[in-house]
Structures are given as structure tokens and as C-alpha cells.
Write a protein that holds these residues in place. Sequence first.
Motif, mmCIF file in Angstrom:
data_model
loop_
_atom_site.group_PDB
_atom_site.id
_atom_site.type_symbol
_atom_site.label_atom_id
_atom_site.label_comp_id
_atom_site.label_asym_id
_atom_site.label_seq_id
_atom_site.Cartn_x
_atom_site.Cartn_y
_atom_site.Cartn_z
ATOM 1 N N ASN A 102 0.823 -1.208 0.000
ATOM 2 C CA ASN A 102 0.000 0.000 0.000
ATOM 3 C C ASN A 102 0.860 1.262 0.000
ATOM 4 O OD1 ASN A 102 0.742 0.460 2.698
ATOM 5 N ND2 ASN A 102 -1.127 -0.447 3.512
ATOM 6 N N ALA A 103 0.208 2.416 0.031
ATOM 7 C CA ALA A 103 0.900 3.698 -0.123
ATOM 8 C C ALA A 103 1.839 4.032 1.019
ATOM 9 C CB ALA A 103 -0.117 4.822 -0.309
ATOM 10 N N VAL A 104 1.713 3.362 2.161
ATOM 11 C CA VAL A 104 2.638 3.602 3.276
ATOM 12 C C VAL A 104 3.687 2.496 3.374
ATOM 13 C CG1 VAL A 104 1.032 5.041 4.583
ATOM 14 C CG2 VAL A 104 1.075 2.573 4.979
ATOM 15 N N GLY A 105 3.746 1.649 2.346
ATOM 16 C CA GLY A 105 4.795 0.643 2.273
ATOM 17 C C GLY A 105 4.502 -0.663 2.984
ATOM 18 N N ARG A 106 3.284 -0.854 3.433
ATOM 19 C CA ARG A 106 2.937 -2.101 4.109
ATOM 20 C C ARG A 106 2.544 -3.154 3.078
ATOM 21 N NH1 ARG A 106 -1.456 -3.329 8.897
ATOM 22 N NH2 ARG A 106 -1.104 -5.580 8.862
ATOM 23 N N ARG A 107 3.207 -4.307 3.115
ATOM 24 C CA ARG A 107 2.884 -5.398 2.197
ATOM 25 C C ARG A 107 1.814 -6.270 2.817
ATOM 26 N NH1 ARG A 107 7.175 -9.023 1.968
ATOM 27 N NH2 ARG A 107 5.891 -10.582 2.998
ATOM 28 N N LEU A 108 0.810 -6.573 2.033
ATOM 29 C CA LEU A 108 -0.277 -7.456 2.433
ATOM 30 C C LEU A 108 -0.270 -8.634 1.474
ATOM 31 C CD1 LEU A 108 -2.903 -4.610 2.800
ATOM 32 C CD2 LEU A 108 -1.690 -5.737 4.669
ATOM 33 N N ASP A 109 -0.273 -9.836 2.008
ATOM 34 C CA ASP A 109 -0.201 -11.039 1.173
ATOM 35 C C ASP A 109 -1.495 -11.826 1.255
ATOM 36 O OD1 ASP A 109 2.414 -10.718 0.132
ATOM 37 O OD2 ASP A 109 3.237 -11.324 2.066
ATOM 38 N N GLY A 110 -2.126 -12.003 0.118
ATOM 39 C CA GLY A 110 -3.346 -12.784 0.018
ATOM 40 C C GLY A 110 -4.597 -11.941 0.177
ATOM 41 N N ARG A 111 -5.654 -12.381 -0.492
ATOM 42 C CA ARG A 111 -6.929 -11.663 -0.452
ATOM 43 C C ARG A 111 -7.449 -11.519 0.975
ATOM 44 N NH1 ARG A 111 -11.272 -14.456 -3.960
ATOM 45 N NH2 ARG A 111 -10.083 -13.561 -5.676
ATOM 46 N N GLU A 112 -7.278 -12.554 1.783
ATOM 47 C CA GLU A 112 -7.778 -12.512 3.155
ATOM 48 C C GLU A 112 -7.086 -11.413 3.969
ATOM 49 O OE1 GLU A 112 -7.801 -15.461 6.987
ATOM 50 O OE2 GLU A 112 -8.267 -16.354 5.036
ATOM 51 N N GLU A 113 -5.770 -11.326 3.871
ATOM 52 C CA GLU A 113 -5.042 -10.290 4.608
ATOM 53 C C GLU A 113 -5.386 -8.893 4.087
ATOM 54 O OE1 GLU A 113 -0.476 -9.043 5.853
ATOM 55 O OE2 GLU A 113 -0.839 -11.057 5.065
ATOM 56 N N ILE A 114 -5.576 -8.777 2.787
ATOM 57 C CA ILE A 114 -5.969 -7.495 2.204
ATOM 58 C C ILE A 114 -7.331 -7.074 2.757
ATOM 59 C CG2 ILE A 114 -6.636 -6.346 0.044
ATOM 60 C CD1 ILE A 114 -4.412 -8.155 -1.299
ATOM 61 N N ALA A 115 -8.259 -8.003 2.856
ATOM 62 C CA ALA A 115 -9.588 -7.706 3.414
ATOM 63 C C ALA A 115 -9.495 -7.340 4.888
ATOM 64 C CB ALA A 115 -10.519 -8.904 3.226
ATOM 65 N N GLU A 116 -8.678 -8.069 5.649
ATOM 66 C CA GLU A 116 -8.546 -7.799 7.086
ATOM 67 C C GLU A 116 -7.993 -6.407 7.349
ATOM 68 O OE1 GLU A 116 -6.151 -11.001 8.590
ATOM 69 O OE2 GLU A 116 -7.794 -12.455 8.417
ATOM 70 N N PHE A 117 -7.085 -5.941 6.500
ATOM 71 C CA PHE A 117 -6.533 -4.594 6.654
ATOM 72 C C PHE A 117 -7.494 -3.538 6.097
ATOM 73 C CE2 PHE A 117 -4.353 -0.921 4.889
ATOM 74 C CZ PHE A 117 -3.655 -0.457 5.997
ATOM 75 N N SER A 118 -8.037 -3.783 4.909
ATOM 76 C CA SER A 118 -8.800 -2.765 4.193
ATOM 77 C C SER A 118 -10.113 -2.405 4.862
ATOM 78 C CB SER A 118 -9.078 -3.225 2.753
ATOM 79 O OG SER A 118 -7.866 -3.407 2.068
ATOM 80 N N GLY A 119 -10.815 -3.384 5.399
ATOM 81 C CA GLY A 119 -12.105 -3.098 6.028
ATOM 82 C C GLY A 119 -11.988 -2.033 7.109
ATOM 83 N N PRO A 120 -11.167 -2.269 8.142
ATOM 84 C CA PRO A 120 -11.012 -1.255 9.187
ATOM 85 C C PRO A 120 -10.399 0.051 8.667
ATOM 86 C CG PRO A 120 -10.282 -3.390 9.987
ATOM 87 C CD PRO A 120 -10.531 -3.538 8.510
ATOM 88 N N ALA A 121 -9.444 -0.031 7.740
ATOM 89 C CA ALA A 121 -8.811 1.187 7.228
ATOM 90 C C ALA A 121 -9.824 2.060 6.493
ATOM 91 C CB ALA A 121 -7.647 0.829 6.301
#
Length: 145
Positions: free
Chosen positions: A51-70
Motif C-alpha cells: 500500500n501507499a505507506v509501504g505495508r505489504r499485504l499477502d493474500g486476499r484474506e489479509e488485504i480484506a482484514e486490513f482494508s475493512g477497518p482502514a
Amino acid sequence: MMTNDTLVVGDIPADIQAAVIRVVKDLQDAFNAHDGDALAAQFGVRASWTNAVGRRLDGREEIAEFSGPALKGFLGDVYARYDVVKLLAVADGVVGVNVHQTPTDSTGNPVEGPRGVTTYVIARQEDGWKIVVGQNSAVDAPPAA
């Protein structure tokens, strides 16, 4: 969202161009609706996203876990327009995509704020065209003319 100024490099049939651009449009719509599940659905099951702050997210599940709250939290009042500026034929069923992100208000009008440039690798997956690799970079706004 998209302009007629998209540079197409290589042989990318019109239907594949449309499918790949649809992924970016659906990603934009999910971002602007602050819907983490819909946003994550645009990524492959085994995607890698930085993402734009340099955090790597691996897999759709992890992307969802981060993106929802963000998207409900610190990005809750943030909106953007995603303009596809280049499509690059990489291999059969694989397209590189360059996108310019422009901050907007909730109605889509451009506003001051951080801009972004994003590179996606979008590939044909069992469940359709999906982002399999992505890198989002924040950039300074261009100087006033």
C-alpha cells in the motif's frame, strides 16, 4: 474514471482491455464506498499488495482484514479517481497496468490532497481477472502551471 489517453503496449484484445479496466473501476468504486470486502475481491487469492505507506499485504484474506477497518477508519473520508494510463501485454492472460490516482470529494470532483501512482499486474484467475501484484506509491501533486 478512464480516459481515452490510455497507452496500450502490445496486443491486448478489446475484451481483455475492458475486463482489466473493469477491475480497476471496481477497485475504485469499492474504495469510494469504503467497502473492504468489495475492494479485496478485486485481488487474487494469493495476491501481494504494497500500500501507499509501504505495508505489504499477502493474500486476499489479509488485504480484506486490513482494508475493512482502514476504509471505515482513517480512510473513511477519503475518495479518489483512478485513471488507467497504460496497459502492457506481459504474457497470455497477464496485463501490467499503470494508474494515476487523484483525490476527490464524495461526488468525484478533484480536491487538494495526496495523489498516487499505482502499478498492478492483473491476471486471468479461476474466478476472473484479478490483481495479483500491486504497488501503490504516494506522490506530490504536480506544481501549478
